[in-house]
Write a protein that holds these residues in place. Structure first.
Motif, mmCIF file in Angstrom:
data_model
loop_
_atom_site.group_PDB
_atom_site.id
_atom_site.type_symbol
_atom_site.label_atom_id
_atom_site.label_comp_id
_atom_site.label_asym_id
_atom_site.label_seq_id
_atom_site.Cartn_x
_atom_site.Cartn_y
_atom_site.Cartn_z
ATOM 1 N N VAL A 145 43.037 41.131 36.815
ATOM 2 C CA VAL A 145 41.708 41.621 37.208
ATOM 3 C C VAL A 145 40.648 41.022 36.287
ATOM 4 C CG1 VAL A 145 42.449 43.835 38.197
ATOM 5 C CG2 VAL A 145 41.882 43.711 35.756
ATOM 6 N N THR A 146 39.470 40.834 36.859
ATOM 7 C CA THR A 146 38.278 40.540 36.074
ATOM 8 C C THR A 146 37.298 41.660 36.387
ATOM 9 O OG1 THR A 146 38.661 38.174 36.337
ATOM 10 C CG2 THR A 146 36.484 38.833 35.588
ATOM 11 N N LEU A 147 36.942 42.444 35.377
ATOM 12 C CA LEU A 147 36.020 43.560 35.620
ATOM 13 C C LEU A 147 34.606 43.012 35.448
ATOM 14 C CD1 LEU A 147 37.974 46.489 33.919
ATOM 15 C CD2 LEU A 147 38.163 45.531 36.233
ATOM 16 N N ILE A 148 34.082 42.489 36.536
ATOM 17 C CA ILE A 148 32.820 41.747 36.504
ATOM 18 C C ILE A 148 31.730 42.462 37.302
ATOM 19 C CG2 ILE A 148 33.340 40.290 38.532
ATOM 20 C CD1 ILE A 148 32.335 37.875 36.792
ATOM 21 N N ASN A 149 32.155 43.303 38.254
ATOM 22 C CA ASN A 149 31.171 44.040 39.058
ATOM 23 C C ASN A 149 30.574 45.153 38.191
ATOM 24 O OD1 ASN A 149 30.196 46.249 40.732
ATOM 25 N ND2 ASN A 149 31.012 45.103 42.464
ATOM 26 N N PRO A 150 29.237 45.211 38.083
ATOM 27 C CA PRO A 150 28.627 46.200 37.183
ATOM 28 C C PRO A 150 28.875 47.644 37.591
ATOM 29 C CG PRO A 150 26.938 44.828 38.247
ATOM 30 C CD PRO A 150 28.260 44.330 38.720
ATOM 31 N N ARG A 151 29.285 47.869 38.841
ATOM 32 C CA ARG A 151 29.475 49.256 39.299
ATOM 33 C C ARG A 151 30.916 49.749 39.199
ATOM 34 N NH1 ARG A 151 25.099 51.297 42.552
ATOM 35 N NH2 ARG A 151 23.510 49.704 42.754
ATOM 36 N N THR A 152 31.821 48.877 38.874
ATOM 37 C CA THR A 152 33.212 49.339 38.710
ATOM 38 C C THR A 152 33.270 50.269 37.502
ATOM 39 O OG1 THR A 152 33.983 47.216 39.541
ATOM 40 C CG2 THR A 152 35.607 48.566 38.395
ATOM 41 N N ASP A 153 33.907 51.428 37.669
ATOM 42 C CA ASP A 153 34.041 52.335 36.525
ATOM 43 C C ASP A 153 35.477 52.850 36.439
ATOM 44 O OD1 ASP A 153 34.343 54.470 38.302
ATOM 45 O OD2 ASP A 153 32.223 54.996 38.252
ATOM 46 N N GLU A 154 35.697 53.751 35.486
ATOM 47 C CA GLU A 154 37.050 54.229 35.236
ATOM 48 C C GLU A 154 37.690 54.845 36.476
ATOM 49 O OE1 GLU A 154 37.067 55.799 31.137
ATOM 50 O OE2 GLU A 154 38.811 56.937 31.824
ATOM 51 N N SER A 155 36.860 55.518 37.289
ATOM 52 C CA SER A 155 37.440 56.191 38.468
ATOM 53 C C SER A 155 38.047 55.151 39.422
ATOM 54 C CB SER A 155 36.376 57.029 39.183
ATOM 55 O OG SER A 155 35.453 56.194 39.842
ATOM 56 N N HIS A 156 37.397 53.984 39.535
ATOM 57 C CA HIS A 156 37.958 52.951 40.418
ATOM 58 C C HIS A 156 39.282 52.424 39.861
ATOM 59 C CE1 HIS A 156 33.509 52.701 41.158
ATOM 60 N NE2 HIS A 156 33.990 53.014 42.342
ATOM 61 N N LEU A 157 39.374 52.386 38.541
ATOM 62 C CA LEU A 157 40.594 51.849 37.932
ATOM 63 C C LEU A 157 41.749 52.841 38.063
ATOM 64 C CD1 LEU A 157 38.861 50.194 34.855
ATOM 65 C CD2 LEU A 157 39.572 49.126 36.998
ATOM 66 N N VAL A 158 41.420 54.129 37.969
ATOM 67 C CA VAL A 158 42.450 55.159 38.228
ATOM 68 C C VAL A 158 42.936 55.000 39.669
ATOM 69 C CG1 VAL A 158 42.820 57.651 38.502
ATOM 70 C CG2 VAL A 158 41.535 56.790 36.518
ATOM 71 N N ALA A 159 41.982 54.822 40.586
ATOM 72 C CA ALA A 159 42.340 54.670 42.006
ATOM 73 C C ALA A 159 43.164 53.400 42.227
ATOM 74 C CB ALA A 159 41.072 54.639 42.863
ATOM 75 N N LEU A 160 42.852 52.347 41.490
ATOM 76 C CA LEU A 160 43.620 51.100 41.627
ATOM 77 C C LEU A 160 45.074 51.319 41.191
ATOM 78 C CD1 LEU A 160 44.007 48.048 42.034
ATOM 79 C CD2 LEU A 160 43.030 47.690 39.749
ATOM 80 N N MET A 161 45.244 52.027 40.080
ATOM 81 C CA MET A 161 46.615 52.288 39.613
ATOM 82 C C MET A 161 47.380 53.108 40.660
ATOM 83 S SD MET A 161 45.627 52.996 35.622
ATOM 84 C CE MET A 161 47.208 53.546 35.019
ATOM 85 N N ASP A 162 46.693 54.093 41.241
ATOM 86 C CA ASP A 162 47.347 54.905 42.276
ATOM 87 C C ASP A 162 47.692 54.062 43.500
ATOM 88 O OD1 ASP A 162 47.275 57.108 40.706
ATOM 89 O OD2 ASP A 162 45.450 57.965 41.616
ATOM 90 N N GLU A 163 46.768 53.187 43.877
ATOM 91 C CA GLU A 163 47.007 52.319 45.039
ATOM 92 C C GLU A 163 48.235 51.418 44.792
ATOM 93 O OE1 GLU A 163 45.789 52.059 47.993
ATOM 94 O OE2 GLU A 163 45.977 49.983 48.667
ATOM 95 N N ILE A 164 48.337 50.911 43.580
ATOM 96 C CA ILE A 164 49.487 50.042 43.249
ATOM 97 C C ILE A 164 50.790 50.839 43.362
ATOM 98 C CG2 ILE A 164 50.609 48.778 41.360
ATOM 99 C CD1 ILE A 164 47.745 47.919 40.477
ATOM 100 N N ARG A 165 50.771 52.044 42.804
ATOM 101 C CA ARG A 165 51.991 52.883 42.881
ATOM 102 C C ARG A 165 52.348 53.167 44.350
ATOM 103 N NH1 ARG A 165 49.117 56.096 38.545
ATOM 104 N NH2 ARG A 165 50.105 55.505 36.595
ATOM 105 N N ARG A 166 51.297 53.456 45.131
ATOM 106 C CA ARG A 166 51.521 53.816 46.531
ATOM 107 C C ARG A 166 52.137 52.639 47.308
ATOM 108 N NH1 ARG A 166 47.155 56.704 47.014
ATOM 109 N NH2 ARG A 166 45.791 54.905 47.254
ATOM 110 N N VAL A 167 51.529 51.456 47.156
ATOM 111 C CA VAL A 167 52.046 50.339 47.947
ATOM 112 C C VAL A 167 53.402 49.859 47.415
ATOM 113 C CG1 VAL A 167 49.758 49.558 48.718
ATOM 114 C CG2 VAL A 167 50.788 48.496 46.733
ATOM 115 N N ALA A 168 53.640 50.053 46.113
ATOM 116 C CA ALA A 168 54.937 49.651 45.568
ATOM 117 C C ALA A 168 56.051 50.532 46.134
ATOM 118 C CB ALA A 168 54.918 49.743 44.044
ATOM 119 N N ALA A 169 55.709 51.777 46.405
ATOM 120 C CA ALA A 169 56.716 52.726 46.900
ATOM 121 C C ALA A 169 56.912 52.596 48.409
ATOM 122 C CB ALA A 169 56.296 54.142 46.563
ATOM 123 N N ALA A 170 55.963 51.973 49.089
ATOM 124 C CA ALA A 170 55.994 51.944 50.580
ATOM 125 C C ALA A 170 57.079 51.008 51.099
ATOM 126 C CB ALA A 170 54.642 51.504 51.106
#
Ligand code: PLP
Length: 478
Positions: free
Chosen positions: A453-478
């Motif tokens: 990842v490159t955290l370059i978008n000024p609006r990305t915050d911690e909540s998006h990163l928590v959601a990204l980790m959850d998304e990764i777990r979800r798709v890995a389990a699918a």
């Protein structure tokens, strides 16, 4: 075709309508998870079919713009954490519109006077931020790849020991440049364009943090010399593309000084750290570089492409290109190093050049350099925080703690064996790409596959990163 395509009122109406649509797009993109996909993934062949070359009847330009906006990769979405291209400041995009309408080619003074004056001024500002003294100068050009080529051409002309332009590579021994194994591919490509061949870049190994190992420079120099190469310079990355590692610039500068070599810093991504007083020390030694490449379209929030090539000794910028062209550059001989700075095209790859000086100057003038420095600080801090979050989670590992705002990591949970890790990352990335809930990329590091990842978008915050980790777990389990 409508009555008069140059009708100013038609332009006014379309302009307002298009800006309205783009503003709506910014609203939708900033909504994040509830909005449209970051990248509405369509396989390339299908995408090409969507755009038949039927240019017989006029198309409604607004419908066309709508379709382009809908189908594009939405860099303003805070879930965009992909390659190092920024979500430009909307006002900077408007400056681009001004620039493209005026269409002043900014390589020849008479064709683009304002932009060339601004370019001169902004180059002085960047040089001062890099810590260069009086006499520094440079040019703006179309991207980091073109910028590195421009700097390396100057390196060759200054250091070859023969007239590399006049005599070509027949003028002396084959040349070489030292660079780490993490250096952006465009450095090697530039060396090949320069005629240095496959062995033209002698690779210097990196440490566990992917930073060039300065203790191995002497050996690399001796080895290249033993191969019959005349080493002309060394390249440091600040930072590297894959992991964002910042090479030990001060130590590389010591080495370059000891051997009388040109020291080039590829700061395409990371030179913007000098805009922050707290981060600038990470680039200590950059002020000793012979040349620096600095992309504004990466960490200065301008639209692409917009790159500065800054030379500590400004006169060196006249050595990259040495063609004579009296039909453009009135009354100047090719070998004359006192040529008029205002005919910038003598020093750039471009002959017709966009109004880059204006766009960068206007972006800095309206937004403020301090605000851009604060943005850079925020992105670097968030990346450090993300590294901690991943490490603490237990089902992820990071490749190395980040020096800047690029981070490589992988998912290790779900009972994956070591041998399954690479496939798992590739699968996760492909599923996320197709679902469109995030846009992230991947890279190979020392044989293994990593999410990046490159955290370059000024609006990305911690909540998006928590959601990204959850998304990764979800798709890995699918
Ligand atoms: C370190 C580095 N150098 C050069 C480049 C190439 O820059 P551009 O894409 O502007 O040509 C990149 C792009 O990612 C980069 O990260």
């Amino acid at each position: 075709m409508t009555a008069d395509p140059f009708d100013p009122e038609l332009f006014r109406a379309r302009g307002h309508a298009i800006v309205d649509r783009l503003a709506d797009h910014l609203v939708a993109a900033s909504r994040g998870p509830e909005g449209s996909p970051v990248l509405p993934w369509v396989p390339p062949a299908e995408m090409a079919k969507r755009w038949p070359a039927t240019f017989d009847a006029p198309t409604d330009p607004l419908a066309l713009v709508d379709a382009v906006v809908r189908g594009s990769n939405h860099l303003h979405d805070p879930r965009y954490v992909g390659h190092q291209v920024t979500s430009p400041l909307p006002t900077a995009a408007l400056f681009e519109l001004v620039a493209t309408l005026l269409n002043n080619g900014s390589a020849v003074y008479e064709m683009g006077p304002v932009s060339i004056g601004m370019e001169r001024s902004v180059l002085g500002f960047l040089a001062q931020k890099l810590g260069f003294g009086a006499g520094a100068d440079g040019v703006l050009t179309s991207g980091g790849s073109a910028g590195n080529l421009t700097a390396l051409l100057a390196m060759r002309q200054a250091m070859a020991g023969y007239d590399a332009w006049g005599q070509g590579s027949a003028g002396g021994p084959p040349l070489a440049i030292l660079a780490s194994d993490q250096t952006h591919y465009c450095v090697k490509r530039s060396a090949q364009i320069l005629g240095l061949g496959d062995d033209g870049v002698a690779s210097v190994p990196t440490d566990d943090a992917f930073r060039l190992r300065p203790d191995l420079l002497e050996g690399a120099l001796a080895e290249a010399t033993a191969r019959g190469r005349k080493v002309i310079g060394v390249v440091g990355s600040a930072c590297s593309t894959a992991t964002g590692a910042i090479d030990p610039l001060d130590e590389i500068a010591d080495f370059a000084e000891r051997h009388g070599l040109w020291f080039h810093v590829d700061g395409a991504h990371g030179a913007s750290l000098v805009l922050s007083t707290s981060l600038a020390p990470r680039l200590r030694g950059i002020e000793r570089a012979s040349s620096v490449v600095w992309d504004a379209h990466k960490m200065m929030l301008t639209p692409a492409l917009l790159t500065a090539v800054v030379f500590r000794e400004g006169r060196r910028s006249y050595e990259s290109f040495a063609q004579e062209a009296s039909y453009l550059f009135a009354g100047q001989a090719a070998a004359d190093h006192e040529r008029n700075w205002w005919d910038v095209g003598q020093r750039t790859l471009e002959c017709t050049k966009r109004m880059m000086g204006f766009v960068l100057y206007a972006t800095l003038a309206t937004h403020g350099a301090a605000a851009i420095g604060a943005y850079v600080e925020g992105r670097v801090a968030l990346t450090a925080r993300f590294a901690d979050m991943l490490t603490e989670a237990g089902d992820f590992e990071i490749a190395t703690p980040p020096d800047a705002n690029i981070l490589c990591f992988r998912f290790t949970g779900g009972g994956l064996a070591d041998s399954e890790l690479d496939d798992a990352q590739a699968r996760v990335r492909q599923r996320i790409l197709e679902r469109g809930a995030f846009y992230l990329v991947q890279t190979r590091l020392r044989g293994g596959l990593w999410l990046r990842v490159t955290l370059i978008n000024p609006r990305t915050d911690e909540s998006h990163l928590v959601a990204l980790m959850d998304e990764i777990r979800r798709v890995a389990a699918a």
